[in-house]
Design a protein around this motif. Sequence first.
Motif, PDB file in Angstrom:
ATOM      1  N   ALA A   1       0.833  -1.184  -0.008  1.00  0.00           N
ATOM      2  CA  ALA A   1      -0.236   0.114  -0.200  1.00  0.00           C
ATOM      3  C   ALA A   1       0.773   1.279   0.003  1.00  0.00           C
ATOM      4  CB  ALA A   1      -0.859  -0.047   1.218  1.00  0.00           C
ATOM      5  N   LYS A   2       1.999   1.274   0.780  1.00  0.00           N
ATOM      6  CA  LYS A   2       2.917   2.336   0.714  1.00  0.00           C
ATOM      7  C   LYS A   2       3.944   2.421  -0.408  1.00  0.00           C
ATOM      8  CE  LYS A   2       5.586   4.727   4.234  1.00  0.00           C
ATOM      9  NZ  LYS A   2       6.258   4.367   5.578  1.00  0.00           N
ATOM     10  N   TYR A   3       4.278   1.353  -0.973  1.00  0.00           N
ATOM     11  CA  TYR A   3       5.570   1.666  -1.874  1.00  0.00           C
ATOM     12  C   TYR A   3       5.188   0.855  -3.247  1.00  0.00           C
ATOM     13  CZ  TYR A   3       8.421   2.670   2.223  1.00  0.00           C
ATOM     14  OH  TYR A   3       8.744   3.123   3.242  1.00  0.00           O
TER      15      TYR A   3
ATOM     16  N   MET B   1       2.052   9.087  -8.157  1.00  0.00           N
ATOM     17  CA  MET B   1       0.907   8.479  -7.162  1.00  0.00           C
ATOM     18  C   MET B   1       1.755   7.816  -5.842  1.00  0.00           C
ATOM     19  SD  MET B   1      -1.463   6.387  -9.727  1.00  0.00           S
ATOM     20  CE  MET B   1      -1.563   5.083  -8.544  1.00  0.00           C
ATOM     21  N   GLY B   2       3.010   7.158  -6.234  1.00  0.00           N
ATOM     22  CA  GLY B   2       3.819   6.704  -5.212  1.00  0.00           C
ATOM     23  C   GLY B   2       4.368   7.867  -4.099  1.00  0.00           C
TER      24      GLY B   2
ATOM     25  N   LYS C   1       1.109  10.609   2.478  1.00  0.00           N
ATOM     26  CA  LYS C   1      -0.024  10.681   3.213  1.00  0.00           C
ATOM     27  C   LYS C   1       0.041   9.479   4.318  1.00  0.00           C
ATOM     28  CE  LYS C   1      -3.343   7.649   1.874  1.00  0.00           C
ATOM     29  NZ  LYS C   1      -4.249   6.979   1.303  1.00  0.00           N
ATOM     30  N   ALA C   2       0.946   8.446   4.103  1.00  0.00           N
ATOM     31  CA  ALA C   2       1.507   7.404   5.078  1.00  0.00           C
ATOM     32  C   ALA C   2       2.299   8.265   6.118  1.00  0.00           C
ATOM     33  CB  ALA C   2       2.182   6.376   4.460  1.00  0.00           C
TER      34      ALA C   2
ATOM     35  N   ASP D   1       1.386   8.799  -2.056  1.00  0.00           N
ATOM     36  CA  ASP D   1       1.065   7.596  -1.124  1.00  0.00           C
ATOM     37  C   ASP D   1       1.962   7.785   0.065  1.00  0.00           C
ATOM     38  OD1 ASP D   1      -1.124   6.881  -2.504  1.00  0.00           O
ATOM     39  OD2 ASP D   1      -0.023   5.300  -3.376  1.00  0.00           O
TER      40      ASP D   1
END
Length: 66
Positions: free
Chosen positions: A14-16, A53-54, A60-61, A57
Amino acid sequence: MGSGNASLLDKWRAKYGAIAVAVACLFSGISSWGDNWILTFVLLLGTVICGMMGFFDIRKARKEKF
């Protein structure tokens, strides 16, 4: 089926995950450079989109962590 707890692999994905796809697109785009310009363009466009996008992400994390 799911116990509600995400596994370590799911958290990493989900993160990477988008960054990993962007790196794969970049390597594929570089290796196909000059052979097929349409494919090269699509792969480099995928690198930019997945990279953005990455980045967001991960951002946000990090915000959720603090």
